[in-house]
Every structure is written in structure tokens, then in C-alpha cells.
Design a protein around this motif. Sequence first.
Motif, PDB file in Angstrom:
ATOM      1  N   PHE A  21      -5.058   6.661  -2.831  1.00 55.88           N
ATOM      2  CA  PHE A  21      -4.582   5.558  -2.002  1.00 55.88           C
ATOM      3  C   PHE A  21      -4.695   4.277  -2.827  1.00 55.88           C
ATOM      4  CE2 PHE A  21      -5.456   8.725   1.057  1.00 55.88           C
ATOM      5  CZ  PHE A  21      -4.836   8.395   2.241  1.00 55.88           C
ATOM      6  N   GLY A  22      -3.693   3.430  -2.758  1.00 57.92           N
ATOM      7  CA  GLY A  22      -3.737   2.194  -3.525  1.00 57.92           C
ATOM      8  C   GLY A  22      -3.076   1.043  -2.807  1.00 57.92           C
ATOM      9  N   ALA A  23      -3.616  -0.132  -3.008  1.00 59.19           N
ATOM     10  CA  ALA A  23      -3.033  -1.375  -2.512  1.00 59.19           C
ATOM     11  C   ALA A  23      -2.941  -2.326  -3.700  1.00 59.19           C
ATOM     12  CB  ALA A  23      -3.893  -1.975  -1.404  1.00 59.19           C
ATOM     13  N   PHE A  24      -1.729  -2.857  -3.910  1.00 64.98           N
ATOM     14  CA  PHE A  24      -1.481  -3.682  -5.088  1.00 64.98           C
ATOM     15  C   PHE A  24      -0.874  -5.018  -4.679  1.00 64.98           C
ATOM     16  CE2 PHE A  24      -1.398   0.705  -6.313  1.00 64.98           C
ATOM     17  CZ  PHE A  24      -2.161   0.715  -7.465  1.00 64.98           C
ATOM     18  N   GLU A  37       0.843  -1.202   0.000  1.00 62.68           N
ATOM     19  CA  GLU A  37       0.000   0.000   0.000  1.00 62.68           C
ATOM     20  C   GLU A  37       0.870   1.242   0.000  1.00 62.68           C
ATOM     21  OE1 GLU A  37      -2.115   3.433   1.359  1.00 62.68           O
ATOM     22  OE2 GLU A  37      -0.475   2.522   2.442  1.00 62.68           O
ATOM     23  N   ASP A  38       0.415   2.265  -0.719  1.00 65.06           N
ATOM     24  CA  ASP A  38       1.042   3.580  -0.685  1.00 65.06           C
ATOM     25  C   ASP A  38       0.021   4.602  -1.155  1.00 65.06           C
ATOM     26  OD1 ASP A  38       3.030   5.326  -0.043  1.00 65.06           O
ATOM     27  OD2 ASP A  38       4.378   4.763  -1.663  1.00 65.06           O
ATOM     28  N   ASN A  96      -5.807  -5.424  -7.199  1.00 65.55           N
ATOM     29  CA  ASN A  96      -5.511  -4.084  -6.687  1.00 65.55           C
ATOM     30  C   ASN A  96      -6.781  -3.423  -6.180  1.00 65.55           C
ATOM     31  OD1 ASN A  96      -6.753  -2.343  -8.825  1.00 65.55           O
ATOM     32  ND2 ASN A  96      -5.313  -3.453 -10.105  1.00 65.55           N
ATOM     33  N   PHE A  97      -6.576  -2.345  -5.418  1.00 68.60           N
ATOM     34  CA  PHE A  97      -7.687  -1.551  -4.898  1.00 68.60           C
ATOM     35  C   PHE A  97      -7.222  -0.106  -4.842  1.00 68.60           C
ATOM     36  CE2 PHE A  97     -10.005   0.427  -1.355  1.00 68.60           C
ATOM     37  CZ  PHE A  97     -11.307   0.215  -1.796  1.00 68.60           C
ATOM     38  N   LEU A  98      -7.993   0.814  -5.438  1.00 71.63           N
ATOM     39  CA  LEU A  98      -7.662   2.238  -5.457  1.00 71.63           C
ATOM     40  C   LEU A  98      -8.822   3.037  -4.892  1.00 71.63           C
ATOM     41  CD1 LEU A  98      -6.153   2.467  -9.034  1.00 71.63           C
ATOM     42  CD2 LEU A  98      -4.912   2.686  -6.891  1.00 71.63           C
ATOM     43  N   LEU A  99      -8.483   4.115  -4.188  1.00 67.38           N
ATOM     44  CA  LEU A  99      -9.501   4.975  -3.614  1.00 67.38           C
ATOM     45  C   LEU A  99      -8.985   6.411  -3.641  1.00 67.38           C
ATOM     46  CD1 LEU A  99     -12.306   4.863  -2.295  1.00 67.38           C
ATOM     47  CD2 LEU A  99     -11.168   4.622  -0.097  1.00 67.38           C
TER      48      LEU A  99
END
Length: 99
Positions: free
Chosen positions: A48-51, A12-13, A57-60
Motif C-alpha cells: 500500500f502506498g500514498a504519494f 493512494e493505491d 510518501n508512505f509505504l506499508l
Amino acid sequence: MNKYSYFELYFEDESRLGLMTKNGKYLITEEIKPKCKFQQVFKSTWLFGAFSPVGDNFLLELSHCDGVTFQYFIDEFSKQNENEFKIIVLDNAAFYKAK
């Protein structure tokens, strides 16, 4: 019985995407005083993203970055694929550490 059917590793970053207006240089003669309307504007949004290394993946997109918005990101991220156990690798940002 375990409620998770599998686990997934995520990294995540977050990044700030912004717009900042600048009054640029101009080339005119000395006798002419430039006239221009200028208003300093700075607008930004946070992504915000988690890959996962295997492709998930998930982006917000959020308005700012602090502990409250990070908690909101985690809450929304946990709703995605609820049957997977998520392991998230984080950097050392100060807002990750809530009381």
C-alpha cells in the motif's frame, strides 16, 4: 486554533506482488517419461502506498487486501506527520467502502 500547520495532497493505491510456480515445458524423447516433483505454490504480499506530488510518501507492506487492512493503513498513515492535514485521492476499489 487549528491543530494542523499545513495540508498535503496524496494519491493512494495498492499493488499485489506475488510468486506463482508453473510447471514449464520440457524437451525429451518419447520413450522417456519425465519425473519431477511439483507443488503448486502461490504466495503474495500487498504493498500500500500514498504519494505526494511534492515528494513525501508512505509505504506499508501487508499480507492481504481488504477493508480491515486498508483501515490499518489509514491509521498508520495518519501517525506520520501528525501536524499536517492529509487529503487522499483514492480510486474506486470496493474495499474502500466500509459500512
